[in-house]
Each structure stands twice: as structure tokens, then as C-alpha cells.
Write a protein that holds these residues in place. Structure first.
Motif, mmCIF file in Angstrom:
data_model
loop_
_atom_site.group_PDB
_atom_site.id
_atom_site.type_symbol
_atom_site.label_atom_id
_atom_site.label_comp_id
_atom_site.label_asym_id
_atom_site.label_seq_id
_atom_site.Cartn_x
_atom_site.Cartn_y
_atom_site.Cartn_z
ATOM 1 N N CYS A 120 8.034 -3.882 -7.378
ATOM 2 C CA CYS A 120 8.701 -5.096 -6.923
ATOM 3 C C CYS A 120 8.872 -6.079 -8.087
ATOM 4 C CB CYS A 120 7.901 -5.732 -5.786
ATOM 5 S SG CYS A 120 8.661 -7.203 -5.067
ATOM 6 N N LEU A 121 7.844 -6.203 -8.900
ATOM 7 C CA LEU A 121 7.913 -7.109 -10.049
ATOM 8 C C LEU A 121 8.916 -6.612 -11.092
ATOM 9 C CD1 LEU A 121 4.106 -7.895 -10.492
ATOM 10 C CD2 LEU A 121 5.862 -9.441 -9.602
ATOM 11 N N VAL A 122 8.958 -5.295 -11.309
ATOM 12 C CA VAL A 122 9.917 -4.732 -12.262
ATOM 13 C C VAL A 122 11.347 -5.003 -11.798
ATOM 14 C CG1 VAL A 122 10.828 -2.583 -13.214
ATOM 15 C CG2 VAL A 122 8.363 -2.957 -13.147
ATOM 16 N N ALA A 123 11.596 -4.844 -10.497
ATOM 17 C CA ALA A 123 12.930 -5.075 -9.954
ATOM 18 C C ALA A 123 13.369 -6.526 -10.161
ATOM 19 C CB ALA A 123 12.963 -4.721 -8.469
ATOM 20 N N ALA A 124 12.390 -7.436 -10.178
ATOM 21 C CA ALA A 124 12.700 -8.859 -10.365
ATOM 22 C C ALA A 124 12.625 -9.275 -11.825
ATOM 23 C CB ALA A 124 11.736 -9.702 -9.532
ATOM 24 N N GLY A 125 12.262 -8.339 -12.713
ATOM 25 C CA GLY A 125 12.124 -8.673 -14.126
ATOM 26 C C GLY A 125 10.927 -9.562 -14.413
ATOM 27 N N MET A 126 9.873 -9.462 -13.580
ATOM 28 C CA MET A 126 8.709 -10.340 -13.705
ATOM 29 C C MET A 126 7.448 -9.602 -14.126
ATOM 30 S SD MET A 126 9.330 -12.665 -10.267
ATOM 31 C CE MET A 126 7.876 -13.706 -10.570
ATOM 32 N N GLU A 127 7.572 -8.314 -14.507
ATOM 33 C CA GLU A 127 6.365 -7.539 -14.791
ATOM 34 C C GLU A 127 5.609 -8.038 -16.016
ATOM 35 O OE1 GLU A 127 9.708 -5.359 -16.940
ATOM 36 O OE2 GLU A 127 9.408 -6.523 -15.108
ATOM 37 N N ASP A 128 6.332 -8.516 -17.032
ATOM 38 C CA ASP A 128 5.652 -8.995 -18.240
ATOM 39 C C ASP A 128 4.795 -10.217 -17.943
ATOM 40 O OD1 ASP A 128 6.755 -6.990 -19.748
ATOM 41 O OD2 ASP A 128 8.414 -8.199 -20.503
ATOM 42 N N MET A 129 5.288 -11.086 -17.049
ATOM 43 C CA MET A 129 4.562 -12.304 -16.725
ATOM 44 C C MET A 129 3.468 -12.062 -15.691
ATOM 45 S SD MET A 129 6.043 -15.972 -15.329
ATOM 46 C CE MET A 129 6.476 -15.408 -13.664
ATOM 47 N N CYS A 130 3.703 -11.151 -14.747
ATOM 48 C CA CYS A 130 2.831 -11.069 -13.572
ATOM 49 C C CYS A 130 1.937 -9.832 -13.507
ATOM 50 C CB CYS A 130 3.666 -11.125 -12.294
ATOM 51 S SG CYS A 130 4.647 -12.630 -12.106
ATOM 52 N N ALA A 131 2.341 -8.726 -14.115
ATOM 53 C CA ALA A 131 1.587 -7.480 -13.970
ATOM 54 C C ALA A 131 0.495 -7.378 -15.028
ATOM 55 C CB ALA A 131 2.520 -6.289 -14.074
ATOM 56 N N ASP A 132 -0.719 -6.978 -14.600
ATOM 57 C CA ASP A 132 -1.826 -6.792 -15.541
ATOM 58 C C ASP A 132 -1.631 -5.542 -16.382
ATOM 59 O OD1 ASP A 132 -3.107 -9.070 -14.666
ATOM 60 O OD2 ASP A 132 -4.227 -8.020 -13.111
ATOM 61 N N GLY A 133 -0.877 -4.611 -15.874
ATOM 62 C CA GLY A 133 -0.636 -3.370 -16.583
ATOM 63 C C GLY A 133 0.268 -2.484 -15.756
ATOM 64 N N ASN A 134 0.589 -1.312 -16.293
ATOM 65 C CA ASN A 134 1.432 -0.355 -15.589
ATOM 66 C C ASN A 134 0.554 0.625 -14.832
ATOM 67 O OD1 ASN A 134 3.212 1.613 -14.732
ATOM 68 N ND2 ASN A 134 4.376 1.644 -16.645
ATOM 69 N N PRO A 135 0.539 0.576 -13.477
ATOM 70 C CA PRO A 135 -0.352 1.465 -12.714
ATOM 71 C C PRO A 135 0.061 2.927 -12.786
ATOM 72 C CG PRO A 135 1.112 0.264 -11.239
ATOM 73 C CD PRO A 135 1.324 -0.312 -12.612
ATOM 74 N N TYR A 136 1.263 3.209 -13.287
ATOM 75 C CA TYR A 136 1.706 4.590 -13.411
ATOM 76 C C TYR A 136 1.124 5.259 -14.648
ATOM 77 C CZ TYR A 136 5.131 3.554 -9.766
ATOM 78 O OH TYR A 136 5.726 3.205 -8.584
#
Length: 221
Positions: A120-136
Motif C-alpha cells: 500500500c505504501l509503495v503504491a502511494a510512493g510513501m515507502e521511503d518515509m514510512c516503511a521500516d524495511g522491505n518485508p519481501y
């Protein structure tokens, strides 16, 4: 204190610039410098508190009435501003996840919920700001923890990296210091790399950026 906070909540901050002044060291600072008297550079920030409904970010002064002008030390300003931005981002991320991602009701395992939120964050372009890491990715896969934590350097501090002291020595980074400084025209604040523990002598002609990149392999934030 409560009334003060409620008053400030109705105001917005407009950064107006930073500058240096020279001042003599006090007794405590002389002791820390091995009895060295003389002058030192004091870094100051000027800002204005404007009523939020009157504040215009496109105007250099922010507002023209019902305001207050203030001057504080550079380190104090940077520390408080960084903490505010960090909390604001956390609030924005939590709000977006709750209102847009629909992952809370997922009955699958915790890992699947983390992937749902990450997608969901990747789709919104917010992963750099909001995600602690890549769970994949597996733990440590695709990640290089260089140990540089910006919050350590809200005031002048010796450069530390997770690779340890030996890594810094091998790359001529041991004994360097990182801290905030005012841009030449005073219109912005950046992190620099310095040769001294008062962060007054840059490590190179690019305010330490080239030195930092040669040591760490990454750009100075």
C-alpha cells in the motif's frame, strides 16, 4: 505550560535565516578546550512565529502582523525541528495506513499484514518515509546498515559508523566530526563534516561532502 502549548498550537514557524557571531569562551568552555581562551563562532537561527491562518510560506517574512521574532542556538533549533518533522511523518504514515490501506482486518499472519502495508505504501510512493524495511527481503538482504544516524548529529559530534573504528581509520575517517552549519547566505541549514570538535573547520572544500562519500560510499544527508 498547558496554556503555552495551546497558544503555540495556533502558530506556524517561518525560518528566516541563520548566521554566526563571535564570542569569548566562558570558563567551562575554556576548561573543555584545555584552557584555550580566545573566541569561538556561535551559530544562531532567526525565525518568526506567525498565526497559522496568516502565515504565507511563499513570503520571506511569513506574515506582517500578530507575529513574534525569535533567535535561538542552531543546535537547539535543528534538534527541535528534526524531532517535530519525525513525529509529523509518523503521524502521516499511521493516518494513511489506517484510512487507506485496509490491512488491519487481515486475518492472515503478521508477515502478510506487513506485506499488505508495504504494498500500500509503495503504491502511494510513501515507502521511503514510512516503511521500516522491505518485508519481501530476508533479514539484511539488499540492505547495508552503515550506522549513520542523522539524529546523532543535531549538534557537533564525532563521526561514528557501524563498521567500527577500524573502518574509519582505514578510510581516513577517524577523528572527523559531523554537525549542522549555516549555508553561506544563511538561507538554509545543512550537515557538514569537520576536522575539529567545534565544527568550525570543514574537512574539504565541499563542506565535507566529498570526504563523507569517500568514507561511507553514500551522500551526506
Amino acid at each position: 505550560l498547558v496554556s503555552l502549548r495551546s497558544w503555540v498550537a495556533n502558530y506556524s514557524l517561518k525560518f528566516q535565516g541563520c548566521h554566526y557571531v563571535q564570542q569569548f569562551r566562558d570558563d567551562e568552555e575554556q576548561n573543555q578546550q584545555g584552557g584555550n581562551a580566545g573566541v569561538q563562532l556561535k551559530h544562531l537561527v532567526r525565525f518568526r512565529l506567525c498565526p497559522t491562518d496568516l502565515c504565507n510560506e511563499n513570503k520571506s517574512m511569513g506574515c506582517s502582523n500578530k507575529y513574534g521574532d525569535y533567535v535561538v542556538g542552531l543546535e537547539t533549533f535543528v534538534d527541535v525541528y528534526y524531532e517535530y518533522q519525525k513525529r509529523l511523518e509518523e503521524y502521516q504514515c499511521e493516518t494513511y495506513l489506517q484510512n487507506n490501506c485496509n490491512c488491519q482486518n487481515d486475518d492472515d499472519a503478521q508477515g502478510d499484514q506487513e506485506m499488505c502495508e508495504y504494498d500500500c505504501l509503495v503504491a502511494a510512493g510513501m515507502e521511503d518515509m514510512c516503511a521500516d524495511g522491505n518485508p519481501y527481503e530476508q533479514d539484511g538482504q539488499g540492505q547495508q546498515d552503515n550506522g549513520f544516524e542523522v539524529e546523532r548529529y543535531m549538534e557537533c559530534a564525532e563521526l561514528e559508523m557501524n563498521q567500527g573504528r577500524r573502518h574509519l581509520e582505514e578510510n581516513q575517517g577517524f577523528g572527523l566530526f559531523v554537525g549542522p552549519y549555516c549555508a553561506e547566505q544563511g538561507g538554509s541549514i545543512h550537515l557538514g563534516v569537520f576536522l575539529d570538535d567545534s565544527c568550525s573547520e570543514f574537512a574539504d572544500s565541499s563542506q565535507g561532502r566529498e570526504t563523507f562519500q569517500s568514507i561511507t560510499g553514500m551522500q551526506l544527508p
